[in-house]
Motif scaffolding. Sequence first.
Motif, PDB file in Angstrom:
ATOM      1  N   VAL A 260       7.111 -13.225  -8.800  1.00 60.77           N
ATOM      2  CA  VAL A 260       6.095 -12.111  -7.976  1.00 60.77           C
ATOM      3  C   VAL A 260       7.294 -11.139  -7.568  1.00 60.77           C
ATOM      4  O   VAL A 260       7.098 -10.185  -7.549  1.00 60.77           O
ATOM      5  CB  VAL A 260       5.337 -12.597  -6.949  1.00 60.77           C
ATOM      6  CG1 VAL A 260       4.506 -11.589  -5.961  1.00 60.77           C
ATOM      7  CG2 VAL A 260       4.002 -13.474  -7.531  1.00 60.77           C
ATOM      8  N   ALA A 261       8.543 -11.720  -6.916  1.00 58.03           N
ATOM      9  CA  ALA A 261       9.440 -10.774  -6.417  1.00 58.03           C
ATOM     10  C   ALA A 261      10.153 -10.041  -7.312  1.00 58.03           C
ATOM     11  O   ALA A 261      10.301  -8.633  -7.006  1.00 58.03           O
ATOM     12  CB  ALA A 261      10.492 -11.617  -5.885  1.00 58.03           C
ATOM     13  N   GLY A 262      10.419 -10.741  -8.395  1.00 60.42           N
ATOM     14  CA  GLY A 262      10.864  -9.638  -9.645  1.00 60.42           C
ATOM     15  C   GLY A 262      10.159  -8.543 -10.129  1.00 60.42           C
ATOM     16  O   GLY A 262      10.484  -7.464 -10.322  1.00 60.42           O
ATOM     17  N   THR A 263       8.940  -8.964 -10.248  1.00 57.49           N
ATOM     18  CA  THR A 263       7.888  -7.876 -10.833  1.00 57.49           C
ATOM     19  C   THR A 263       7.603  -6.955  -9.684  1.00 57.49           C
ATOM     20  O   THR A 263       7.702  -5.896 -10.125  1.00 57.49           O
ATOM     21  CB  THR A 263       6.477  -8.569 -11.281  1.00 57.49           C
ATOM     22  OG1 THR A 263       6.818  -9.798 -12.145  1.00 57.49           O
ATOM     23  CG2 THR A 263       5.489  -7.840 -11.472  1.00 57.49           C
ATOM     24  N   ALA A 264       7.504  -7.211  -8.518  1.00 58.34           N
ATOM     25  CA  ALA A 264       7.340  -6.182  -7.397  1.00 58.34           C
ATOM     26  C   ALA A 264       8.515  -5.307  -7.301  1.00 58.34           C
ATOM     27  O   ALA A 264       8.597  -4.180  -7.092  1.00 58.34           O
ATOM     28  CB  ALA A 264       6.825  -6.945  -6.188  1.00 58.34           C
ATOM     29  N   ALA A 265       9.710  -6.113  -7.490  1.00 61.22           N
ATOM     30  CA  ALA A 265      10.835  -5.209  -7.259  1.00 61.22           C
ATOM     31  C   ALA A 265      11.162  -4.026  -8.450  1.00 61.22           C
ATOM     32  O   ALA A 265      11.399  -3.091  -8.367  1.00 61.22           O
ATOM     33  CB  ALA A 265      12.317  -6.098  -7.259  1.00 61.22           C
ATOM     34  N   GLY A 266      10.655  -4.677  -9.840  1.00 60.83           N
ATOM     35  CA  GLY A 266      10.891  -3.712 -10.778  1.00 60.83           C
ATOM     36  C   GLY A 266       9.549  -2.572 -10.729  1.00 60.83           C
ATOM     37  O   GLY A 266       9.937  -1.355 -10.809  1.00 60.83           O
ATOM     38  N   ALA A 267       8.481  -3.201 -10.124  1.00 65.76           N
ATOM     39  CA  ALA A 267       7.417  -2.072 -10.042  1.00 65.76           C
ATOM     40  C   ALA A 267       7.839  -0.871  -8.943  1.00 65.76           C
ATOM     41  O   ALA A 267       7.568   0.139  -8.929  1.00 65.76           O
ATOM     42  CB  ALA A 267       6.150  -2.654  -9.749  1.00 65.76           C
ATOM     43  N   ALA A 268       8.484  -1.463  -7.737  1.00 65.94           N
ATOM     44  CA  ALA A 268       8.863  -0.599  -6.634  1.00 65.94           C
ATOM     45  C   ALA A 268       9.688   0.334  -6.982  1.00 65.94           C
ATOM     46  O   ALA A 268       9.736   1.745  -6.603  1.00 65.94           O
ATOM     47  CB  ALA A 268       9.012  -1.441  -5.520  1.00 65.94           C
ATOM     48  N   ALA A 269      11.069  -0.339  -7.875  1.00 63.91           N
ATOM     49  CA  ALA A 269      11.920   0.810  -8.400  1.00 63.91           C
ATOM     50  C   ALA A 269      11.441   1.788  -9.354  1.00 63.91           C
ATOM     51  O   ALA A 269      11.807   2.818  -9.068  1.00 63.91           O
ATOM     52  CB  ALA A 269      12.935  -0.223  -8.866  1.00 63.91           C
ATOM     53  N   ALA A 270      10.524   1.596 -10.136  1.00 63.95           N
ATOM     54  CA  ALA A 270       9.924   2.576 -11.120  1.00 63.95           C
ATOM     55  C   ALA A 270       9.181   3.616 -10.341  1.00 63.95           C
ATOM     56  O   ALA A 270       9.524   4.660 -10.461  1.00 63.95           O
ATOM     57  CB  ALA A 270       9.017   1.921 -12.101  1.00 63.95           C
ATOM     58  N   PHE A 271       8.555   3.034  -9.107  1.00 69.08           N
ATOM     59  CA  PHE A 271       7.692   4.054  -8.612  1.00 69.08           C
ATOM     60  C   PHE A 271       8.460   4.959  -7.794  1.00 69.08           C
ATOM     61  O   PHE A 271       8.206   6.144  -7.559  1.00 69.08           O
ATOM     62  CB  PHE A 271       6.569   3.257  -7.832  1.00 69.08           C
ATOM     63  CG  PHE A 271       5.620   4.057  -6.986  1.00 69.08           C
ATOM     64  CD1 PHE A 271       4.614   4.698  -7.606  1.00 69.08           C
ATOM     65  CD2 PHE A 271       5.874   4.744  -5.664  1.00 69.08           C
ATOM     66  CE1 PHE A 271       3.466   5.486  -6.880  1.00 69.08           C
ATOM     67  CE2 PHE A 271       5.100   5.353  -4.976  1.00 69.08           C
ATOM     68  CZ  PHE A 271       3.775   5.955  -5.537  1.00 69.08           C
ATOM     69  N   GLY A 272       9.625   4.368  -6.978  1.00 70.17           N
ATOM     70  CA  GLY A 272      10.532   5.074  -6.419  1.00 70.17           C
ATOM     71  C   GLY A 272      11.270   6.109  -6.944  1.00 70.17           C
ATOM     72  O   GLY A 272      11.507   7.351  -6.639  1.00 70.17           O
ATOM     73  N   LEU A 273      11.473   5.643  -8.430  1.00 69.81           N
ATOM     74  CA  LEU A 273      12.393   6.519  -9.307  1.00 69.81           C
ATOM     75  C   LEU A 273      11.377   7.805  -9.654  1.00 69.81           C
ATOM     76  O   LEU A 273      11.994   9.234  -9.885  1.00 69.81           O
ATOM     77  CB  LEU A 273      12.605   5.883 -10.641  1.00 69.81           C
ATOM     78  CG  LEU A 273      13.518   6.824 -11.535  1.00 69.81           C
ATOM     79  CD1 LEU A 273      14.869   7.031 -10.881  1.00 69.81           C
ATOM     80  CD2 LEU A 273      13.745   5.855 -13.050  1.00 69.81           C
ATOM     81  N   THR A 274      10.185   7.784  -9.636  1.00 65.92           N
ATOM     82  CA  THR A 274       9.358   8.939  -9.889  1.00 65.92           C
ATOM     83  C   THR A 274       9.139   9.907  -8.637  1.00 65.92           C
ATOM     84  O   THR A 274       8.295  10.821  -8.791  1.00 65.92           O
ATOM     85  CB  THR A 274       8.004   8.621 -10.510  1.00 65.92           C
ATOM     86  OG1 THR A 274       7.288   7.858  -9.343  1.00 65.92           O
ATOM     87  CG2 THR A 274       8.095   7.545 -11.696  1.00 65.92           C
ATOM     88  N   THR A 275       9.869   9.396  -7.571  1.00 64.62           N
ATOM     89  CA  THR A 275       9.629  10.483  -6.539  1.00 64.62           C
ATOM     90  C   THR A 275      10.914  11.062  -5.969  1.00 64.62           C
ATOM     91  O   THR A 275      11.796  10.918  -6.500  1.00 64.62           O
ATOM     92  CB  THR A 275       9.189   9.339  -5.051  1.00 64.62           C
ATOM     93  OG1 THR A 275      10.104   8.502  -4.968  1.00 64.62           O
ATOM     94  CG2 THR A 275       7.658   8.738  -5.425  1.00 64.62           C
ATOM     95  N   LYS A 276      10.691  11.694  -5.083  1.00 62.66           N
ATOM     96  CA  LYS A 276      12.024  12.758  -4.588  1.00 62.66           C
ATOM     97  C   LYS A 276      12.934  11.852  -3.729  1.00 62.66           C
ATOM     98  O   LYS A 276      13.989  12.403  -3.326  1.00 62.66           O
ATOM     99  CB  LYS A 276      11.500  14.140  -3.801  1.00 62.66           C
ATOM    100  CG  LYS A 276      10.789  13.887  -2.610  1.00 62.66           C
ATOM    101  CD  LYS A 276      10.235  14.972  -2.420  1.00 62.66           C
ATOM    102  CE  LYS A 276       9.126  14.955  -1.118  1.00 62.66           C
ATOM    103  NZ  LYS A 276       8.518  16.216  -0.556  1.00 62.66           N
ATOM    104  N   GLY A 277      12.527  10.704  -3.304  1.00 68.07           N
ATOM    105  CA  GLY A 277      13.257   9.710  -2.375  1.00 68.07           C
ATOM    106  C   GLY A 277      14.559   9.147  -2.995  1.00 68.07           C
ATOM    107  O   GLY A 277      14.438   9.180  -4.226  1.00 68.07           O
ATOM    108  N   PRO A 278      15.168   8.573  -2.094  1.00 67.18           N
ATOM    109  CA  PRO A 278      16.558   7.893  -2.613  1.00 67.18           C
ATOM    110  C   PRO A 278      16.307   6.638  -3.216  1.00 67.18           C
ATOM    111  O   PRO A 278      14.996   6.074  -2.816  1.00 67.18           O
ATOM    112  CB  PRO A 278      17.278   7.816  -1.490  1.00 67.18           C
ATOM    113  CG  PRO A 278      16.447   7.787  -0.065  1.00 67.18           C
ATOM    114  CD  PRO A 278      15.289   8.791  -0.487  1.00 67.18           C
ATOM    115  N   MET A 279      17.105   5.866  -3.850  1.00 67.05           N
ATOM    116  CA  MET A 279      16.999   4.646  -4.492  1.00 67.05           C
ATOM    117  C   MET A 279      17.905   3.589  -3.872  1.00 67.05           C
ATOM    118  O   MET A 279      17.719   2.444  -4.370  1.00 67.05           O
ATOM    119  CB  MET A 279      17.210   4.890  -5.921  1.00 67.05           C
ATOM    120  CG  MET A 279      16.147   5.746  -6.556  1.00 67.05           C
ATOM    121  SD  MET A 279      14.438   5.083  -6.786  1.00 67.05           S
ATOM    122  CE  MET A 279      14.946   3.687  -7.654  1.00 67.05           C
ATOM    123  N   SER A 280      18.837   3.795  -3.191  1.00 67.46           N
ATOM    124  CA  SER A 280      19.695   2.871  -2.632  1.00 67.46           C
ATOM    125  C   SER A 280      19.100   1.489  -2.107  1.00 67.46           C
ATOM    126  O   SER A 280      19.238   0.437  -2.378  1.00 67.46           O
ATOM    127  CB  SER A 280      20.540   3.566  -1.660  1.00 67.46           C
ATOM    128  OG  SER A 280      19.851   3.805  -0.367  1.00 67.46           O
TER     129      SER A 280
END
Length: 419
Positions: free
Chosen positions: A219-239
Amino acid sequence: MRQVRILVDEDDRETIVDVLEDKDVDYVISGENATGDAVLIEFPLPTDAVGDVLGSLDEAGYDDTYTVISQVESAQTPHAETLMDRYASDFDPLTTRELRSKASDMSNDWQSFLALMVLAAWIATAGLLTDSPAVVVGSMVIAPIVGPALTASVGAVTGDREMLGASIRLQAVGLAAAIVGAAGLAAVVRWGMFAQPDLALGSIELIGVRTAPTLLALVAGTAAGAAAAFGLTTKGPMSLIGVMIAAALIPTAAATGIAIAWRDPVIAAGTALLLVITLVAINLAGMVVLLVLGYRPARSLLEGSWTSAKTLLAIVLLVSVIGLAGVATAGQMGHERTVNQAVHAELGEYENVTAVTVRSEYGDLSALTGPETVTVVASYDGEGDPPGGVATGIETRLDDRTDRPVTVRVRFQEYQTAS
């Protein structure tokens, strides 16, 4: 805010201008190109308006010959406030152009990427061997694994074979370098007598929790990948999101390297399996999120006969690895559930006894044959000594529910409860 510059043929100029005026976009026609048959039009837009406006321009016949999208701090135009208000409550993911550009900006060259991966693995190794969560967190901040993890998803959903292939190779080589680096440092620590050569790695809590795939780790890995992809599509930082990706991978890679140095094939196999499952979950979750948000490939990944053969072979190998790891993970998850049920049922027979942690340790290289030892830490807040026979009771229940040989250990933590 974004500043958009497009090169428009003179014949299409009026059509493009009409689209911009219909959407209240303030534009400037700044000049002609070298041949004199096209003009450069530039206009500021709220970030969430870029996709809508460029989509309308594409529908109007804009051929996307020359498009530049840059970030600006602010823009003051007659209709700037109107556009800001109109798109303020709308979530519009970055356009495919912006997504590819943002993903590419996160890429590292091979030398710096591998160097940072090894350094992160060294820090994680030191943190695991000293059982220091703070040091392990430091390794997550350094690791640059979020870059190739996300560019693989972007390459897959946009049909960019080169980006996809390079990202997969970078992930594989980077994690292999992390494992080798961790094993090298751990070997120095072990044979240099900076730690006990016969140290039981499973007794170190930060390593023990990574010895096998679990539902929560998946669950942690799946949620991390989903959150990273969603964050990539926004204007916010990825750090910060990148730290979560590294948290799911770097300590596990370091634990694999430590187990190799300590010649513990059981823990090495378990942590390696967890690493593979987590990596696959991160990449697949990222791809699914991007597809759900509407990104689609401009060309097929299977385009071209020779490329198709190579891609098909890679897919078959990937599916095989995922399938084998998935079967092992499913078996481990099912047994983990059985163990928890047996522990809960047995401890329910006693008053003032509550489970704190339940941890399984494998006795061989296969997750399908079950753990050799189940360690239960329980709290006891009653009077006198803790009850005896708890370990035997749990072991008996497990013998009734599974054919796997299991040894149970129970350790009590005693507490006093104020009356």
